[in-house]
Structures are given as structure tokens and as C-alpha cells.
Design a protein around this motif. Sequence first.
Motif, short mmCIF file in Angstrom:
data_model
loop_
_atom_site.label_atom_id
_atom_site.label_comp_id
_atom_site.label_asym_id
_atom_site.label_seq_id
_atom_site.Cartn_x
_atom_site.Cartn_y
_atom_site.Cartn_z
N MET A 121 -7.21 -6.68 1.26
CA MET A 121 -6.05 -5.96 0.98
C MET A 121 -5.87 -5.78 -0.57
SD MET A 121 -3.26 -4.33 1.59
CE MET A 121 -3.34 -4.42 3.10
N SER B 34 -8.36 -5.61 -2.59
CA SER B 34 -9.12 -4.52 -3.10
C SER B 34 -8.56 -3.26 -2.70
CB SER B 34 -10.54 -4.73 -2.16
OG SER B 34 -11.17 -6.00 -2.88
N THR B 35 -7.93 -2.99 -1.75
CA THR B 35 -7.09 -2.09 -1.32
C THR B 35 -6.29 -1.48 -2.26
OG1 THR B 35 -7.57 -2.12 0.92
CG2 THR B 35 -5.80 -0.62 0.53
N ALA C 55 0.85 -1.09 0.15
CA ALA C 55 -0.12 -0.02 0.04
C ALA C 55 1.05 1.35 -0.04
CB ALA C 55 -0.87 0.04 1.18
#
Length: 220
Positions: free
Chosen positions: A207, A209-210, A178
Motif C-alpha cells: 500500500m 508503494s501504491t 488511495a
Amino acid sequence: MGIQISPSMLSSDFANLEAEAARIAGADWLHMDVMDNHFVPNLTLGAPVIEALAKVAAQPIDAHLMIADPDRWAPQFVEAGAGSVTFHVEAAAAPVRLAREIRAQGARASMALKPGTAIEPYEDLLPELDMILIMTVEPGFGGQKFLDICLPKIERARDLIDKHGGDIWLQVDGGVSADTIERCAAAGADVFVAGSAVFGADDPDAMISTLRGLAEGHTP
């Protein structure tokens, strides 16, 4: 083709790969790191493991061959069920012939470059490829820190792909998280390999999707 997330199974529980694949239902691919303890100083898995996983996983297999003599061994991974096979140009004796053989067998052909390998000498190979993989760590081990010095090479690779046209994906692998995926997307990457960032999360699928959302927000 939009943003794709290909979690590295190297960071998953090898004792139950089928269950681990089910935990990341939102993944576009399952990235399988094949290491032979010759091209890189680590030993992981081979074609039989990929064949077994391909039979039970919902996602297609993205096989990254960090091995010596891929000209000899790469076709076996297509036969094992991999939908995409990546060879390292530093190890390939005849990369054009190898890419054509992978394609002829029905898989996507991809060429990987280590951090110190320039993309420009391989511009003429682009028509033979479906994907370029820019390594953003030295290949061999998961969990390494992202190398920012690779960002300009991602940009140059994107420029070459856009120059030649065609449906060539640009993948990055190494330290993708991220904290780093936005920079990679802004540089032009559209396929992202993330291992510890995904499997180290409390909810690996969330995660994914993030990461997808972060990359989509920074696509040029």
C-alpha cells in the motif's frame, strides 16, 4: 526531495511496534502521534515509547506532538531519538525559539496547523522551519474522513514555500488514502501521513508503494 510516505503508527498494533515497523520497510518515516488528553481529547504515547522504537526501527521517527506546552516538552522527543519533531503552532508560546531549539538539538523542526488555522499569519516563521504539517482532519483520533476544505490551504502553503525558497517539506495528515492522496499531491504536498489506509491493507508495504505511485503521478 521526492514524495515521502510516513505511516501513522497510531493505526498499528501497539503491542508489537518493532514488528509493525518491519512490516512497512518501504516507509520513509514512522509517524508517531503524541497526544496528552489536554490539547486533544485522547491519550497515546510519550517519549519513552519513541526512544524504545528508535532503537530497533530501521526508519527514522517523525514525532507529531499534539500536546499542550510543547515549548517545555518537545526537546525531550529529540533526545528520545526523533529525527523530526512537529509542534502545533496553536499550542506553542514561542514558536521561533522552539523551532530553533529543535534544530539546535539535531532534528528537523516542523509546525502543524489544525484545519481551522490559517497559514498566512505564520509566513514569517518559514525560515525557521524544515516542514509544515497541514492537518486534514481535526487532531485527536485516527480513521477520520478527509476534509476537502483543507485543499486550498495546502495550495496556499505551497505558494508561500515556493515564494520563500529553501528546503521546506509540506506534509498532510488526516484521511490520506488511495482515494485522497492524488488531490493532496496536486495541491502541493510532498510528505503524506497515512494510518488506517496502510495498516488496514492486506499488505501494508504494498500500500505504501501504491500511495507513493499515486502521489508521484500528480505532483505539480
